[in-house]
Design a protein around this motif. Structure first.
Motif, short mmCIF file in Angstrom:
data_model
loop_
_atom_site.label_atom_id
_atom_site.label_comp_id
_atom_site.label_asym_id
_atom_site.label_seq_id
_atom_site.Cartn_x
_atom_site.Cartn_y
_atom_site.Cartn_z
N UNK A 141 0.82 -1.20 0.00
CA UNK A 141 0.00 0.00 0.00
C UNK A 141 0.86 1.26 0.00
N UNK A 142 2.01 1.21 0.66
CA UNK A 142 2.94 2.34 0.60
C UNK A 142 3.47 2.50 -0.82
N UNK A 143 3.76 1.39 -1.47
CA UNK A 143 4.23 1.45 -2.86
C UNK A 143 3.16 2.02 -3.77
N UNK A 144 1.90 1.61 -3.56
CA UNK A 144 0.81 2.12 -4.40
C UNK A 144 0.60 3.61 -4.15
N UNK A 145 0.67 4.06 -2.91
CA UNK A 145 0.52 5.48 -2.61
C UNK A 145 1.59 6.30 -3.32
N UNK A 146 2.83 5.78 -3.34
CA UNK A 146 3.92 6.48 -4.03
C UNK A 146 3.69 6.49 -5.53
N UNK A 147 3.20 5.37 -6.08
CA UNK A 147 2.90 5.32 -7.52
C UNK A 147 1.83 6.34 -7.89
N UNK A 148 0.78 6.44 -7.09
CA UNK A 148 -0.30 7.39 -7.39
C UNK A 148 0.20 8.83 -7.26
N UNK A 149 1.03 9.10 -6.25
CA UNK A 149 1.57 10.45 -6.09
C UNK A 149 2.42 10.84 -7.28
N UNK A 150 3.17 9.88 -7.84
CA UNK A 150 3.98 10.17 -9.02
C UNK A 150 3.11 10.54 -10.22
N UNK A 151 1.84 10.12 -10.20
CA UNK A 151 0.90 10.46 -11.27
C UNK A 151 0.01 11.63 -10.87
N UNK A 152 0.39 12.32 -9.81
CA UNK A 152 -0.34 13.47 -9.26
C UNK A 152 -1.75 13.09 -8.84
N UNK A 153 -1.88 11.93 -8.25
CA UNK A 153 -3.14 11.47 -7.70
C UNK A 153 -3.01 11.38 -6.18
N UNK A 154 -3.91 12.05 -5.47
CA UNK A 154 -3.84 12.07 -4.03
C UNK A 154 -4.46 10.84 -3.40
N UNK A 155 -3.84 10.35 -2.33
CA UNK A 155 -4.34 9.16 -1.63
C UNK A 155 -4.38 9.42 -0.14
N UNK A 156 -5.27 8.71 0.53
CA UNK A 156 -5.36 8.72 1.98
C UNK A 156 -4.96 7.33 2.45
N UNK A 157 -3.74 7.22 2.94
CA UNK A 157 -3.17 5.92 3.28
C UNK A 157 -3.29 5.65 4.77
N UNK A 158 -3.83 4.48 5.11
CA UNK A 158 -3.82 3.98 6.48
C UNK A 158 -2.81 2.84 6.53
N UNK A 159 -1.63 3.13 7.08
CA UNK A 159 -0.58 2.12 7.11
C UNK A 159 -0.89 0.96 8.02
#
Length: 339
Positions: free
Chosen positions: A236-254
């Motif tokens: 999920x941390x990897x996916x949050x970073x991938x989305x941020x690289x595409x300028x997509x905001x995420x709300x991550x609960x680690x």
């Protein structure tokens, strides 16, 4: 020990008056296992220039200097074969005691020696010198050496060169899996410290690769979390970073949320999409999506990871195989690009 002094002694022939040390003493000095030194001698020819009458290894000053050069190369990310070759080139042995041992070819599989055994990684791609296979080798070597600085640098360089998705799928996740599988099969959990160290560094690297977006392309966030009882939250941390690289905001609960807390979080944040990750089979409950839907969520629902049973998912839930596929699909659904 001054390298210039050591180099001045190389090639001068064997000095019977030179003090020597046994394998155990040299191993303690370098911080490696005696079995590792024996392997380096047998496989790569980086060993003592002479033995006692009983064939016991005795290391002289030049032999130790050669091992120190090899160890420095390893800590900088070289493979074991590369480090051995470098040490022998810089400090040639006057007499090679193991001239019949072949050096591994660049395209061979990597066997990383540890005191407990070996970790095998896929063969290096000789056509892509700095491709994922080579980066995985360097990352593994740094982790096994317990060199935090080298691991952090390798992760940063790998993510910068390949991007988060390719770095995760082609380098980071395979190395984590290989090292984790090795210590879990060892007695007493030997080697677990390597995986723990690498995992901490990976978490930090993925967080650093997830910038705070001033103006994300999605008006509502993508809620990312793992199903309850899932221990592996790193995807999920990897996916949050991938989305941020595409300028997509995420709300991550680690930390995986209990079902009732998850339902409240979805209701309050009204996310554009919800992605629930399950790595292990048998722990993902499809009824989680029903609880989310009862809260009035209108966002798209995704079940990601290999732990889900596709046949049991509700019709309004789409399954995503891995991190890269999830990033592509979420981007397409939210903003119309990607896959």
């Amino acid at each position: 020990m001054h390298i210039a002094w050591i180099l001045g002694r190389v090639g001068s022939g064997s000095n019977s008056d030179e003090p020597t040390l046994p394998v155990a003493s040299v191993a303690r000095r370098l911080g490696v296992a005696p079995s590792t030194l024996r392997t380096w001698d047998r496989r790569y020819g980086v060993g003592p220039s002479r033995h006692t009458d009983g064939r016991h290894r005795r290391y002289g000053t030049s032999d130790i200097g050669r091992l120190e050069l090899m160890q420095r190369a390893l800590l900088r990310g070289a493979s074991t074969a590369e480090a051995a070759r470098y040490a022998l080139e810089q400090m040639p042995k006057s007499v090679l005691t193991r001239t019949d041992q072949p050096m591994p070819s660049p395209g061979s599989a990597l066997k990383i020696e540890t005191p407990e055994g070996a970790v095998v990684l896929p063969a290096e791609d000789s056509d892509e010198r700095d491709g994922p296979s080579r980066l995985a080798r360097r990352l593994s070597t740094a982790a096994l050496a317990m060199d935090v600085g080298a691991v952090q640098r390798m992760l940063a360089e790998t993510i910068a060169e390949l991007g988060v998705a390719a770095a995760w799928e082609g380098v980071i996740e395979p190395v984590l899996s290989a090292l984790g599988a090795r210590w879990r099969g060892a007695s007493g959990g030997a080697g677990a410290e390597v995986e723990y160290l690498l995992a901490e560094c990976v978490y930090a690297a993925l967080v650093r690769a997830t910038p705070v977006l001033a103006a994300p392309r999605n008006h509502r966030p993508v809620l990312l979390t793992c199903v309850p009882d899932e221990r592996d939250t790193m995807p999920m941390y990897a996916l949050a970073a991938c989305l941020a690289a595409r300028t997509l905001g995420a709300q991550l609960f680690g930390v995986p949320l209990p079902a009732d807390v998850l339902a409240v979080a979805v209701r309050r944040s009204s996310p554009a999409a919800v992605v629930l990750w399950a790595q292990r089979k048998g722990i993902a409950d499809p009824r989680l999506f029903a609880r989310i839907s009862r809260g009035g969520s209108r966002g798209r629902l995704f079940a990601a990871g290999p732990g889900w049973d596709r046949a049991s998912l509700p019709g309004n839930v789409e399954h995503l195989d891995d991190v890269a596929a999830a990033a592509d699909r979420v981007e397409y659904v939210l903003v119309g690009t990607g896959r």
